[in-house]
Write a protein that holds these residues in place. Structure first.
Motif, PDB file in Angstrom:
ATOM      1  N   GLY A 132      -1.643 -49.499 -16.888  1.00  0.00           N
ATOM      2  CA  GLY A 132      -0.956 -50.540 -17.637  1.00  0.00           C
ATOM      3  C   GLY A 132       0.140 -51.263 -16.889  1.00  0.00           C
ATOM      4  N   TYR A 133       0.275 -51.035 -15.568  1.00  0.00           N
ATOM      5  CA  TYR A 133       1.309 -51.707 -14.780  1.00  0.00           C
ATOM      6  C   TYR A 133       0.766 -52.031 -13.407  1.00  0.00           C
ATOM      7  N   TRP A 134       0.821 -53.325 -13.040  1.00  0.00           N
ATOM      8  CA  TRP A 134       0.322 -53.788 -11.746  1.00  0.00           C
ATOM      9  C   TRP A 134       1.426 -54.572 -11.037  1.00  0.00           C
ATOM     10  N   THR A 135       1.568 -54.405  -9.736  1.00  0.00           N
ATOM     11  CA  THR A 135       2.393 -55.318  -8.956  1.00  0.00           C
ATOM     12  C   THR A 135       1.537 -56.523  -8.575  1.00  0.00           C
ATOM     13  N   VAL A 136       2.190 -57.662  -8.388  1.00  0.00           N
ATOM     14  CA  VAL A 136       1.507 -58.929  -8.143  1.00  0.00           C
ATOM     15  C   VAL A 136       1.917 -59.473  -6.784  1.00  0.00           C
ATOM     16  N   ALA A 137       0.945 -59.873  -5.985  1.00  0.00           N
ATOM     17  CA  ALA A 137       1.221 -60.457  -4.669  1.00  0.00           C
ATOM     18  C   ALA A 137       0.314 -61.653  -4.451  1.00  0.00           C
ATOM     19  N   GLY A 138       0.826 -62.650  -3.747  1.00  0.00           N
ATOM     20  CA  GLY A 138      -0.015 -63.759  -3.337  1.00  0.00           C
ATOM     21  C   GLY A 138      -0.875 -63.344  -2.164  1.00  0.00           C
ATOM     22  N   PRO A 139      -1.882 -64.136  -1.831  1.00  0.00           N
ATOM     23  CA  PRO A 139      -2.762 -63.786  -0.716  1.00  0.00           C
ATOM     24  C   PRO A 139      -1.973 -63.555   0.576  1.00  0.00           C
ATOM     25  N   GLY A 140      -2.057 -62.356   1.140  1.00  0.00           N
ATOM     26  CA  GLY A 140      -1.391 -62.042   2.396  1.00  0.00           C
ATOM     27  C   GLY A 140       0.113 -61.917   2.323  1.00  0.00           C
TER      28      GLY A 140
END
Length: 230
Positions: free
Chosen positions: A37-45
């Motif tokens: 239920g918890y994800w970190t978010v990153a842009g491509p690369g």
């Protein structure tokens, strides 16, 4: 870390699968599950810039990177209301959430990386400017390039370039701003993916192109593109 600028966002979603699909399709964002239920978010690369959390409501919160405990007490003295006391996220960051003097949600985080932009909408620019200057030392000055609207740019102590802005008379909100290559393309693809266009694209006197959109859950974002060679 004590940068005292917006360096994190968190999306709370009642349907995180739909949320992940929308942002992956629109920006190619990568979601890494830290726990159920918890994800970190990153842009491509790139490194992590925010998080997605499964919850019983849909909302988007921006976070100022600062020393959380001391800043929280200071904000309370300025009239902010604590709505989430300091606690550790599954990624290990210490975070808390308050409402500012206009009831906008504002997070505090022990770590993060400065975002490209953020915007505070307000129907009381005097109170809002005073609150954020006293809270974080951000000064604000009228942006003359924003023709036809009352807009102020935030400057952090010692900074040469603005870090965010205040949009007066546009309602009360606090949202992240995303640097994109083509605002119209983002708005068009957002609409075709189930989101909505809020405004734009419009250009200011410096050639900056701006637009706002909401995701399928109603979370509002700003997007902007700099002129060629800018």
């Amino acid at each position: 870390m004590n940068t005292r600028t917006v360096g994190w966002f968190e999306i709370t979603a009642t349907d995180p699968d739909r949320c992940r699909k929308f942002y992956d399709g629109l920006f190619g964002w990568e979601f890494t599950e830290a726990e159920a239920g918890y994800w970190t978010v990153a842009g491509p690369g790139s490194s992590s810039m925010g998080a997605l959390r499964s919850g019983d409501r849909d909302e988007l919160t921006i976070f100022v990177v600062c020393e959380v405990a001391g800043t929280l007490s200071h904000l309370e003295s300025l009239g902010a209301r604590v709505i989430a006391s300091p606690s550790r996220t599954p990624a290990g960051d210490l975070q808390a959430v308050v409402e500012d003097v206009r009831s906008n949600r504002l997070g505090l985080s022990s770590s993060g990386t400065p975002v490209a932009w953020f915007e505070i909408g307000t129907d009381d620019p005097g109170a809002t400017r005073k609150f954020y200057e006293n809270a974080f030392g951000w000064t604000s000055e009228r942006d003359e390039a924003a023709e036809g609207v009352e807009y102020y740019s935030f400057l952090a102590p010692g900074a040469e370039q603005p870090i965010g802005g205040i949009f007066a008379g546009a309602g009360d909100y606090a949202i992240p701003g995303l640097l994109v290559s083509d605002v119209e393309d983002v708005l068009d693809r957002c609409e075709r993916s189930g989101g909505s266009r809020v405004m734009g694209p419009v250009s200011d006197g410096n050639g900056l192109t701006i637009g706002q959109f909401t995701d399928p859950s109603g979370n509002r974002w700003s997007s902007f593109a700099v002129p060629s060679g800018g």
